[in-house]
Each structure stands twice: as structure tokens, then as C-alpha cells.
Design a protein around this motif. Structure first.
Motif, PDB file in Angstrom:
ATOM      1  N   GLY A  34      34.990  48.328  10.397  1.00  0.00           N
ATOM      2  CA  GLY A  34      34.844  47.508   9.206  1.00  0.00           C
ATOM      3  C   GLY A  34      36.010  47.584   8.244  1.00  0.00           C
ATOM      4  O   GLY A  34      35.889  47.103   7.099  1.00  0.00           O
ATOM      5  N   PHE A  92      25.179  52.316   9.612  1.00  0.00           N
ATOM      6  CA  PHE A  92      26.311  51.637  10.240  1.00  0.00           C
ATOM      7  C   PHE A  92      26.196  51.666  11.767  1.00  0.00           C
ATOM      8  O   PHE A  92      25.332  52.339  12.323  1.00  0.00           O
ATOM      9  CB  PHE A  92      27.622  52.266   9.766  1.00  0.00           C
ATOM     10  N   LYS A 130      38.988  47.774  15.116  1.00  0.00           N
ATOM     11  CA  LYS A 130      38.190  46.565  15.301  1.00  0.00           C
ATOM     12  C   LYS A 130      37.199  46.731  16.442  1.00  0.00           C
ATOM     13  O   LYS A 130      36.019  46.364  16.318  1.00  0.00           O
ATOM     14  CB  LYS A 130      39.111  45.376  15.565  1.00  0.00           C
TER      15      LYS A 130
END
Length: 466
Positions: free
Chosen positions: A309, A197, A304
């Protein structure tokens, strides 16, 4: 062939030391050096009376390896290194050393090299006699005294066959807080490296020189084989995201269940695992004790901007699923996020209670190298970085943000809440684990509850052990 090798974890005990955890990375290096050394010792200063390498040196000591992972106590560590005899080969590694190898080579005249990045393969190559100019990721002194920097080592997965040298430990590790032990043995396992990520406050997705590190897992069979060899009842997976591949998690759980391995496991997880109740059910059956989940904020705008996510509403929905399983839920939050007000920061405790989490861990927003926060702070009027990399603003000083962190902890950890977590934990733990800690767990938990309301008890628990 080296005659005597010292592998040193140079951080001493402090009031905040987590003495439960072994230096796993250093034990991997020791394991990689086994074929190349007659004798190896692993020294963890957190378990030694004197934080000094000198008492462990022998006439035949010809290699000392230091693991410098954290930007703490660096002057003392530097002085300890400089006190080594000049004839002993000295090699440094670890994330902090990797971030600035030039500093260590200039500040420590006797240091021969700094291994940047993963150390196992590089140390094996050095010990096997490979030319230093050919060892990827190595920073070292050339024959003319100049500092040389080799190209970075390519990111590599963990070797399924290489296990940490646990047999070299000078002591066992127990679940401990502020010097109070439960009597339950604890260990760590690395099932993967890297993070898939890209959260903007985090640098786990890149290595210390800014190169993206893809998520690389070990096989399920090798992980379970290692767990079979561990005598601890509680195992913490150091994976950045253990639950990234849910089907692989099921494979690990099925092997643990088939082999009737009765241990407990603590893992880092993402909220997305709530989409797979079948995986959660299997984890519950296999003995997984706690999920540590990054929530980070109570504000959609912050989530955000971080690239998390998910939204606040999705957080609530996913915790509705997670609460159905008999595992402790720990939520990570960050205080001092850019653009958040004091009222929004203080909403963390109430929000966490509404989610039904058992534990929270609140940290200050900090900019690590290559996380991207440096640029964001520089482009946001009124926000700054202090010397430690922590973010503060014209409205909220670093000291005030640290204070808010303590306020949030006090608001969340009421005596009633802590007592509820204790009862839940007692219901989850295997009877064998409870039996081993029968005498110490009641003392540990009583002190933990008392520390939430009694200032004298808090001060006593904050004292360094020993």
C-alpha cells in the motif's frame, strides 16, 4: 474442580532465545482456569535447568496444558508429552498445535484434546464441565477412540476483565540479549487481536485454519488498568498493529499521562501513522520508546506485489516525519523476495541508513499456511520452498539467502552506528529506568558494540546462558 494444573511453555533456552518475554498466551489460559482449579503453576522451560515436565508433576496433578506455538524442537516436546502418566488429562494449544491437531493426537496417545485457536474460553468451558462435543474449536478423542473435530471457534475480542496470571510467574523477566541482562524488567500486553491488512507474505490476518481474523481491540481504559498493575518498566505490545486507530492511541496516551504512569512502550506500527504527527507527539509524551515498522523491501515492484500500500518514495517521505520524534525506529525487511536480485537485496542496509532508522530486522521470506505465498511460488518458475517453508530459487539457494541476511546486518550495524543508537537510547530513557540498570546497561552496551567488530566477542555472546 481440578486439584493441580500445570501450564507448560515447553521451549528451552538456546543461543537465540529471547528470554525477556513471558508466555503471555499461557498466562491468559491460567487466568481463565483460576475459578476451576485449587492450584495452578506456570512453567517456562527457558527459565528452568531441565526442559522436562516430570520434576513438576505432583501426586494430585490432574491437568497439564502445553502451549505449542513454534515449529521448533517438536520431537523433544512430543517425547516430553508422551512421558506423562496416562491418567493425567493433557490438552495442547498454540498456533503450531492448531495447524495440525491430528498429528499431535496420533503421535501422543495420552493427549486428550487440542484446542484450536484462542484457548481461554475453550479451557474455561472444558473446566466447567461442558460436553466436549459442544466446545468450539476442540479436536479430541471420542469414546470409541476416533479423532473428532469440532467446528472452529468464532474469532472473539480480548476480554476487558481477563488479565494474564502474572502472579504465577516463577521469575521476573528482564530485557536480555544472548544471556546478557540490562537489569530492566520487561513485560508484554495484548491490546488487540488480529490485523486489518492483507500483506501477501503474512498470515497474521487469518487464524491458523484460514479464516480471516478481523482486528478487535480492547478498550483504552482496560489496557491502562492492566499497565498500572505491571511492575516492569518496559512493556512490549504484542498487537500486530498498535497504531491502526490513531484516535484510540491518543486516548490510551491521555490516560497514561493523566495517571502519571512512567513506563516505556514498544509497539508495532504502520507507516501511515506518519500522517498523524499529533498522535506521534502524544506517544512521545506518554513514554513510547520504539516503533517497529514493516518496510519489507527497497523495490516498488516487490511492494506492489506484496500489497503493502505504499511506494519507496512514500517510505522516504514518511520517515522524514518519523525522524522528528524522540523514539527509536526499527524497520523490518525481508530478504529473498521473489524477483529481487542480489544487488537489490544488498541495497537494504544503504536504504535503511538513508531513512535514518536506528535498528533493522532482516528476515527470510517464508510461506506460512494461508498467506498465499504457496500459490505464488508454485506459479513462479525457478522458485521453491524448503522444508521449513523458506523461499529460495535456482539462482539463490536457501543458504546463500541466509548468508546475505548476515551481510546486510554487518553492513548496517557499524560500531559508529551502534554507538549513536546507544546515545539516543540513553537520552530517551526515563532516569528511573536508567538508575535500575545503572550497573548492567554499560556492560550490555559495551558488549553489543564490541560484538559488531570482534569475532571472539560474537561467539561468546552466542553461547547459551547458564
Amino acid at each position: 474442580m481440578f486439584r493441580h494444573v500445570l501450564c507448560v511453555y515447553p521451549y528451552p533456552r538456546t543461543s537465540g532465545s529471547r528470554t525477556s518475554f513471558p508466555p503471555l498466551g499461557l498466562e491468559y489460559v491460567a487466568a481463565a482456569l483460576r475459578p476451576h482449579a485449587e492450584r495452578i503453576e506456570v512453567i517456562n522451560f527457558r527459565h528452568e535447568r531441565t526442559p522436562s515436565t516430570q520434576p513438576f508433576l505432583r501426586p494430585d496433578t490432574d491437568l497439564v496444558c502445553y502451549s505449542i506455538n513454534w515449529p521448533l524442537d517438536l520431537e523433544r516436546i512430543r517425547d516430553d508429552i508422551n512421558a506423562l502418566p496416562p491418567g493425567v488429562m493433557t490438552i495442547l494449544g498454540g498456533r503450531t498445535a492448531t495447524e495440525d491437531p491430528r498429528y499431535w493426537l496420533e503421535a501422543c496417545p495420552h493427549v486428550n484434546a487440542v484446542v484450536c485457536g484462542d484457548g481461554e474460553q475453550a479451557m474455561a468451558e472444558i473446566a466447567a464441565g461442558r460436553a466436549w462435543s459442544e466446545v468450539a474449536g476442540l479436536s479430541y478423542r471420542g469414546d470409541d477412540g476416533r479423532i473428532m473435530f469440532n467446528p472452529p471457534r468464532a474469532n472473539a475480542p480480548l476480554d476487558d476483565q481477563l488479565m494474564p496470571a502474572r502472579d504465577l510467574r516463577r521469575q521476573s523477566y528482564y530485557l536480555t540479549s544472548k544471556g546478557v541482562s540490562t537489569g530492566i524488567k520487561m513485560d508484554k500486553v495484548a491490546g488487540s487481536r488480529g490485523c486489518p491488512f492483507n500483506c501477501k507474505f503474512c498470515s497474521f490476518a487469518v487464524n491458523p485454519w484460514g479464516v480471516r481474523r478481523p482486528w478487535t481491540p480492547r478498550s483504552a481504559a482496560s489496557i491502562v488498568r492492566e499497565i498500572e498493575q505491571i511492575d516492569a518498566d518496559l512493556i512490549f505490545f504484542v498487537d500486530d498493529v498498535f497504531t491502526h486507530q490513531p484516535d484510540r492511541v491518543i486516548e490510551i496516551c491521555d490516560l497514561l499521562i493523566a495517571k502519571k504512569i512512567r513506563k516505556h512502550y514498544i509497539v508495532n506500527a504502520r507507516l501511515e501513522i506518519a500522517k498523524r504527527p499529533d498522535v506521534l507527539r502524544k506517544m512521545e509524551q506518554a513514554g513510547f520508546l520504539a516503533l517497529l515498522i514493516g518496510v519489507e523491501s527497497t523495490q516498488d515492484a516487490t511492494l506492489k506485489s506484496m500489497g503493502k500500500g505504499f511506494t519507496v518514495e512514500q517510505i522516504r517521505q514518511r520517515f522524514d516525519v518519523l525522524r522528528q520524534f524522540r523514539m527509536l525506529l526499527n524497520a523490518y525487511f525481508i530478504v529473498g523476495n521473489i524477483g529481487e536480485t542480489e544487488e537489490q537485496m544488498l541495497s537494504i542496509s544503504e536504504f535503511a541508513r538513508s531513512l535514518g532508522v536506528d535498528l533493522i530486522h532482516v528476515s527470510r521470506l517464508r510461506s506460512d499456511p494461508y498467506s498465499g505465498l504457496n500459490e505464488l511460488v508454485a506459479n513462479t518458475p525457478g522458485y521453491h520452498l524448503d522444508q521449513g517453508g523458506f523461499v529460495y530459487s535456482d539462482n539463490y539457494s536457501a543458504q546463500h539467502i541466509a548468508h546475505l541476511r548476515k551481510v546486510i546486518d554487518r553492513q548496517f550495524y557499524s560500531p559508529r552506528h551502534v554507538a549513536g543508537v546507544v546515545l539516543k537510547l540513553l537520552r530517551i530513557l526515563h532516569w528511573r529506568v536508567l538508575a535500575r540498570g545503572a550497573l548492567t546497561i554499560p556492560v550490555f552496551l559495551t558488549l553489543l558494540i564490541a560484538s559488531q567488530t570482534n569475532q571472539k566477542v560474537r561467539r561468546w555472546m552466542a553461547k547459551p546462558p547458564g
